[in-house]
Write an enzyme that holds these catalytic residues in place. Sequence first.
Site, short mmCIF file in Angstrom:
data_model
loop_
_atom_site.label_atom_id
_atom_site.label_comp_id
_atom_site.label_asym_id
_atom_site.label_seq_id
_atom_site.Cartn_x
_atom_site.Cartn_y
_atom_site.Cartn_z
N HIS A 217 69.09 50.01 60.50
CA HIS A 217 70.13 48.96 60.49
C HIS A 217 71.04 49.13 59.28
CE1 HIS A 217 67.28 46.01 58.13
NE2 HIS A 217 68.11 46.57 57.28
N GLU B 198 70.76 45.11 63.67
CA GLU B 198 69.51 45.73 64.08
C GLU B 198 69.75 46.66 65.28
OE1 GLU B 198 67.23 45.46 62.06
OE2 GLU B 198 66.62 43.44 61.53
N ASP C 258 75.81 40.05 54.42
CA ASP C 258 74.97 39.21 55.27
C ASP C 258 74.34 38.06 54.49
OD1 ASP C 258 73.38 41.04 53.86
OD2 ASP C 258 72.96 42.23 55.64
N ASN D 230 64.62 50.97 59.97
CA ASN D 230 64.88 51.11 61.41
C ASN D 230 66.33 51.50 61.69
OD1 ASN D 230 66.30 48.79 60.87
ND2 ASN D 230 65.19 47.47 62.30
#
Length: 259
Positions: free
Chosen positions: A138, A143, A67, A136
Site C-alpha cells: 500500500h 490497500e 492519511d 502489502n
Amino acid sequence: MEIIILPTPAEVGVAAAEAIARVVARKSDAVIGLATGSSPLNIYAELAGRVAADELDFSQTSGFALDEYVGIPLDHPQSYHSVIRTEVVEPLRMDPERVHVPDGRATDIEAACAAYEQAIRDAGGIDIQILGIGGNGHVGFNEPSSSFASRTRIKTLAPKTRADNARFFDSPEQVPTHCLTQGLGTIMDARRLVLVAQGEKKADAVAAAVEGPVASSCPGSVLQFHEHATVIVDEAAASKLRLADYYRYTYANKPDWQL
Ligand code: F6R
C-alpha cells in the site's frame, strides 16, 4: 522511475531530505505531501537539523498529510494530527495553519474528503510527495485492490496493516479499522514522488512495486506511471530487486545536470 540503493537507512533519509530541500530552495512556498509511520522519520530528522542550522526555511511551505485514522480523538498521540505536529510541524518550524490532515472525525466523511481534495487544489497542487510503502504494497492507506483513479476517501485498513501498526498502540485491538487516505489518483497528481523504504520486511513490496506488473494488487506499482518518481531504499529493502546492479550503475553514472 529512478531507483537509488544506499547502504543504510540513515543515508536513505539524507538523500530523500536532499530532494525535498532542493524543491524548497527553488520554491519557498512549496507544497509538500507528508507521510507518517517509521519510514520518513530519518527524512524529517535530517530536515529538522538543517532548519535548526538555518540552512532551510519551511515557514512559507504548506503540507498535506497522506492519511488519518477514523475514530480516534484528534489529541490521541497516534492520531496523524498529533504525529504530524510532533514529527513534522514543530521540528521543521512549519506554519500550523498551512499544514492539513484529513478530518477523520468528520460526521460527513464524503464532504470532508471532497474538501481535502479542494484544499490541495487551492494550494496549487503538491510539489513533492513523500511516501512509505506497506508490507502489502500500500501507499498512503490505499490497500490492495484500490483503484488507480481513487481520490481521498474512507478505506478499511487491511488486517496486515493493522497488525503492522499495532506497535504504535497499547494493544492490536486499539488500531482503528478505518482511515481516510489520499487516493492513488491524488498521489499521482503530485509533481514529484519520493518513496523511501528500509529493512528486509519491505523487500517484497519494493520489488513488486518497482519491477512487478502494474496492478492494483500492489498499489505502489502505480508509481511506474509517474513521470518523476524516485524510490530510495537501503540494501535490505533492495534485496529482492532483480536489477539492483543496474540501478547502482545508473545512479553512479547520473549526469550532474540531473542532480
Ligand atoms: C503513512 C502511510 C503508509 C506508510 C506505510 C509504511 O502515512 O501512508 O503508507 O507509509 O504503512 O509504514 P512504516 O513507514 O511505518 O513502515
